[in-house]
Design an enzyme around this catalytic site. Structure first.
Site, PDB file in Angstrom:
ATOM      1  N   VAL A  64       0.808  -1.233   0.000  1.00 57.49           N
ATOM      2  CA  VAL A  64       0.000   0.000   0.000  1.00 57.49           C
ATOM      3  C   VAL A  64       0.839   1.281   0.000  1.00 57.49           C
ATOM      4  O   VAL A  64       0.301   2.366  -0.236  1.00 57.49           O
ATOM      5  CB  VAL A  64      -0.984   0.059   1.203  1.00 57.49           C
ATOM      6  CG1 VAL A  64      -2.098  -0.946   1.063  1.00 57.49           C
ATOM      7  CG2 VAL A  64      -0.255  -0.092   2.523  1.00 57.49           C
ATOM      8  N   SER A 142      -7.077   3.020  15.505  1.00 49.73           N
ATOM      9  CA  SER A 142      -6.886   2.257  16.752  1.00 49.73           C
ATOM     10  C   SER A 142      -7.146   3.183  17.934  1.00 49.73           C
ATOM     11  O   SER A 142      -6.963   4.403  17.811  1.00 49.73           O
ATOM     12  CB  SER A 142      -5.438   1.764  16.828  1.00 49.73           C
ATOM     13  OG  SER A 142      -5.157   1.254  18.124  1.00 49.73           O
ATOM     14  N   TYR A 155       3.542   3.760  16.338  1.00 50.89           N
ATOM     15  CA  TYR A 155       2.213   3.213  16.020  1.00 50.89           C
ATOM     16  C   TYR A 155       1.123   4.195  16.451  1.00 50.89           C
ATOM     17  O   TYR A 155       0.198   4.501  15.684  1.00 50.89           O
ATOM     18  CB  TYR A 155       2.058   1.871  16.725  1.00 50.89           C
ATOM     19  CG  TYR A 155       0.751   1.160  16.447  1.00 50.89           C
ATOM     20  CD1 TYR A 155       0.550   0.475  15.257  1.00 50.89           C
ATOM     21  CD2 TYR A 155      -0.281   1.164  17.388  1.00 50.89           C
ATOM     22  CE1 TYR A 155      -0.652  -0.187  15.004  1.00 50.89           C
ATOM     23  CE2 TYR A 155      -1.478   0.507  17.146  1.00 50.89           C
ATOM     24  CZ  TYR A 155      -1.657  -0.165  15.955  1.00 50.89           C
ATOM     25  OH  TYR A 155      -2.850  -0.823  15.706  1.00 50.89           O
ATOM     26  N   ALA A 156       1.210   4.694  17.694  1.00 51.55           N
ATOM     27  CA  ALA A 156       0.191   5.621  18.206  1.00 51.55           C
ATOM     28  C   ALA A 156       0.116   6.872  17.337  1.00 51.55           C
ATOM     29  O   ALA A 156      -0.977   7.344  16.990  1.00 51.55           O
ATOM     30  CB  ALA A 156       0.494   5.989  19.661  1.00 51.55           C
ATOM     31  N   ALA A 157       1.283   7.393  16.948  1.00 54.84           N
ATOM     32  CA  ALA A 157       1.297   8.604  16.103  1.00 54.84           C
ATOM     33  C   ALA A 157       0.691   8.303  14.735  1.00 54.84           C
ATOM     34  O   ALA A 157      -0.067   9.113  14.183  1.00 54.84           O
ATOM     35  CB  ALA A 157       2.719   9.129  15.958  1.00 54.84           C
ATOM     36  N   SER A 158       1.009   7.136  14.190  1.00 59.37           N
ATOM     37  CA  SER A 158       0.459   6.795  12.861  1.00 59.37           C
ATOM     38  C   SER A 158      -1.058   6.674  12.934  1.00 59.37           C
ATOM     39  O   SER A 158      -1.764   7.087  12.006  1.00 59.37           O
ATOM     40  CB  SER A 158       1.084   5.505  12.324  1.00 59.37           C
ATOM     41  OG  SER A 158       0.583   4.350  12.989  1.00 59.37           O
ATOM     42  N   LYS A 159      -1.572   6.114  14.024  1.00 61.58           N
ATOM     43  CA  LYS A 159      -3.021   5.919  14.140  1.00 61.58           C
ATOM     44  C   LYS A 159      -3.747   7.241  14.428  1.00 61.58           C
ATOM     45  O   LYS A 159      -4.883   7.443  13.998  1.00 61.58           O
ATOM     46  CB  LYS A 159      -3.323   4.872  15.210  1.00 61.58           C
ATOM     47  CG  LYS A 159      -2.852   3.464  14.808  1.00 61.58           C
ATOM     48  CD  LYS A 159      -3.531   3.010  13.530  1.00 61.58           C
ATOM     49  CE  LYS A 159      -3.207   1.582  13.149  1.00 61.58           C
ATOM     50  NZ  LYS A 159      -3.904   1.136  11.939  1.00 61.58           N
TER      51      LYS A 159
HETATM   52  N1  NAD Z   1      -5.292  -6.472  16.487  1.00 59.95           N
HETATM   53  C1  NAD Z   1      -5.607  -5.428  17.249  1.00 59.95           C
HETATM   54  O1  NAD Z   1      -5.766  -5.558  18.472  1.00 59.95           O
HETATM   55  C2  NAD Z   1      -5.769  -4.070  16.638  1.00 59.95           C
HETATM   56  C3  NAD Z   1      -6.160  -3.017  17.481  1.00 59.95           C
HETATM   57  C4  NAD Z   1      -6.324  -1.738  16.943  1.00 59.95           C
HETATM   58  C5  NAD Z   1      -6.101  -1.527  15.592  1.00 59.95           C
HETATM   59  N2  NAD Z   1      -5.716  -2.574  14.803  1.00 59.95           N
HETATM   60  C6  NAD Z   1      -5.467  -2.276  13.386  1.00 59.95           C
HETATM   61  O2  NAD Z   1      -6.275  -3.099  12.567  1.00 59.95           O
HETATM   62  C7  NAD Z   1      -5.616  -3.302  11.303  1.00 59.95           C
HETATM   63  C8  NAD Z   1      -5.577  -4.790  11.032  1.00 59.95           C
HETATM   64  O3  NAD Z   1      -4.822  -5.426  12.049  1.00 59.95           O
HETATM   65  P1  NAD Z   1      -4.901  -6.996  12.348  1.00 59.95           P
HETATM   66  O4  NAD Z   1      -5.035  -7.139  13.794  1.00 59.95           O
HETATM   67  O5  NAD Z   1      -5.860  -7.635  11.434  1.00 59.95           O
HETATM   68  O6  NAD Z   1      -3.403  -7.390  11.994  1.00 59.95           O
HETATM   69  P2  NAD Z   1      -2.815  -8.516  11.052  1.00 59.95           P
HETATM   70  O7  NAD Z   1      -1.349  -8.495  11.277  1.00 59.95           O
HETATM   71  O8  NAD Z   1      -3.569  -9.788  11.228  1.00 59.95           O
HETATM   72  O9  NAD Z   1      -3.145  -7.945   9.574  1.00 59.95           O
HETATM   73  C9  NAD Z   1      -2.471  -6.866   8.995  1.00 59.95           C
HETATM   74  C10 NAD Z   1      -2.367  -7.146   7.516  1.00 59.95           C
HETATM   75  O10 NAD Z   1      -1.751  -6.016   6.859  1.00 59.95           O
HETATM   76  C11 NAD Z   1      -0.892  -6.507   5.849  1.00 59.95           C
HETATM   77  N3  NAD Z   1       0.115  -5.517   5.488  1.00 59.95           N
HETATM   78  C12 NAD Z   1       1.181  -5.128   6.247  1.00 59.95           C
HETATM   79  N4  NAD Z   1       1.924  -4.255   5.551  1.00 59.95           N
HETATM   80  C13 NAD Z   1       1.302  -4.077   4.347  1.00 59.95           C
HETATM   81  C14 NAD Z   1       1.601  -3.297   3.196  1.00 59.95           C
HETATM   82  N5  NAD Z   1       2.690  -2.516   3.127  1.00 59.95           N
HETATM   83  N6  NAD Z   1       0.763  -3.364   2.133  1.00 59.95           N
HETATM   84  C15 NAD Z   1      -0.336  -4.165   2.167  1.00 59.95           C
HETATM   85  N7  NAD Z   1      -0.657  -4.940   3.222  1.00 59.95           N
HETATM   86  C16 NAD Z   1       0.153  -4.885   4.301  1.00 59.95           C
HETATM   87  C17 NAD Z   1      -0.275  -7.754   6.482  1.00 59.95           C
HETATM   88  O11 NAD Z   1       0.301  -8.626   5.520  1.00 59.95           O
HETATM   89  C18 NAD Z   1      -1.466  -8.367   7.198  1.00 59.95           C
HETATM   90  O12 NAD Z   1      -2.148  -9.295   6.388  1.00 59.95           O
HETATM   91  C19 NAD Z   1      -4.238  -2.651  11.433  1.00 59.95           C
HETATM   92  O13 NAD Z   1      -4.294  -1.360  10.899  1.00 59.95           O
HETATM   93  C20 NAD Z   1      -4.057  -2.565  12.930  1.00 59.95           C
HETATM   94  O14 NAD Z   1      -3.167  -1.541  13.295  1.00 59.95           O
HETATM   95  C21 NAD Z   1      -5.542  -3.829  15.278  1.00 59.95           C
END
Ligand code: NAD
Length: 259
Positions: A64, A142, A155-159
């Site tokens: 992405v 997040s 991470y916090a800053a990005s979110k």
């Molecule tokens: N799991 C949690 O507790 C939680 C909490 C808050 C926010 N989030 C956010 O939710 C979203 C999904 O997280 P998740 O828990 O499903 O994690 P996950 O690791 O299961 O999935 C993340 C996916 O993003 C893909 N990815 C990473 N870099 C990429 C790139 N450069 N281009 C395309 N795809 C890429 C990975 O291959 C992976 O499949 C993220 O943005 C995460 O920060 C997750």
């Protein structure tokens, strides 16, 4: 008829826990789904699961952060599945470092994937949605974007950046019939969370399950959420049921954060 019958949605991070749950739900609700992820193996697993469930999907290997690659994948998705007017951005990375030990390269990588990648997805999809007469988009932020994090400042800053980006995009795109919102999950049972708890457990000399249970005990609803619970809210925000909601960031976190 499903709420997205005849529509095409793009889901990034579609190989991950939340992305896969979103893709499956949107397909179940009638959408054709363009699955995008940097991991070929995991995006194919999602595509297989979706086809097994009777859905219409195609997987695309995409980083992405690469605008040309996102454009090319969107162009292919429109050829394969039809005009893209829905987007769910569920890609992301997290690394754990105390502030004093956070390498600047990690800061750059986190910002590139989580923030620039979300900008690229929203802008490139919006360009197509404008041409198609409108659309809706949801970015997964997040609760970490709502406050400080001692061990993942990047991470916090990005979110926090994603929440700001969503507001600006919503303001800019409202006149084009495009709504943009964010969801802020708390702690979701996905590989991202399990990896953090394996690391924490090792440091604290406990098992990953114990670390998970300690985390759950801090959440008002008393449990860690499922990816499907995020997908349900993403679907709501993409659908006409939320037709007067734009520029919002909705916490979906069992009460961990309240505002
Ligand atoms: N799991 C949690 O507790 C939680 C909490 C808050 C926010 N989030 C956010 O939710 C979203 C999904 O997280 P998740 O828990 O499903 O994690 P996950 O690791 O299961 O999935 C993340 C996916 O993003 C893909 N990815 C990473 N870099 C990429 C790139 N450069 N281009 C395309 N795809 C890429 C990975 O291959 C992976 O499949 C993220 O943005 C995460 O920060 C997750």
């Amino acid at each position: 008829m499903g709420r997205f019958e005849g529509r095409t949605a793009v889901v990034t991070g579609a190989g991950g826990g939340i992305g896969r749950a979103c893709a499956l739900l949107l397909a179940e609700q009638g959408a054709r789904v363009a699955l995008m992820d940097i991991s070929a193996e995991s995006v194919e697993l999602t595509a297989e699961a979706l086809r097994r469930a009777g859905g219409n999907a195609a997987g695309y290997l995409v980083d992405v952060t690469d605008t040309a690659a996102v454009d090319a994948a969107l162009a292919r998705a429109e050829e394969d599945l039809g005009p893209v007017t829905l987007a769910a951005g569920a890609h992301g990375i997290v690394r754990n470092h105390p502030f004093l030990e956070l390498p600047a390269e990690d800061w750059d990588a986190t910002m590139a994937v989580n923030l620039k990648g979300m900008f690229v997805l929203l802008q490139r999809t919006a360009l197509r949605a404008v041409a198609h007469g409108g659309g809706t988009m949801v970015a997964v932020s997040s609760v970490a974007g709502r406050g400080p994090r001692a061990t993942c400042a990047d991470y916090a800053a990005s979110k926090a950046g994603v929440i700001s980006l969503v507001r600006s995009a919503a303001l800019s795109l409202a006149g084009h019939g495009i709504r943009v919102n964010a969801v802020c999950p708390g702690v979701v049972d996905t590989e991202m969370t399990r990896a953090i708890h394996r690391q924490k457990a090792e440091i604290e000399g406990i098992t990953a399950e114990e670390s998970f249970a300690r985390q759950a005990a801090k959440i008002p609803l008393g449990r860690i959420e499922t990816p499907q619970e995020i997908a349900g809210v993403v679907s709501f925000l993409l659908s006409d049921d939320s037709s007067y909601v734009t520029g919002q960031a909705l916490n979906v976190c069992g009460g961990l954060e309240m505002d």
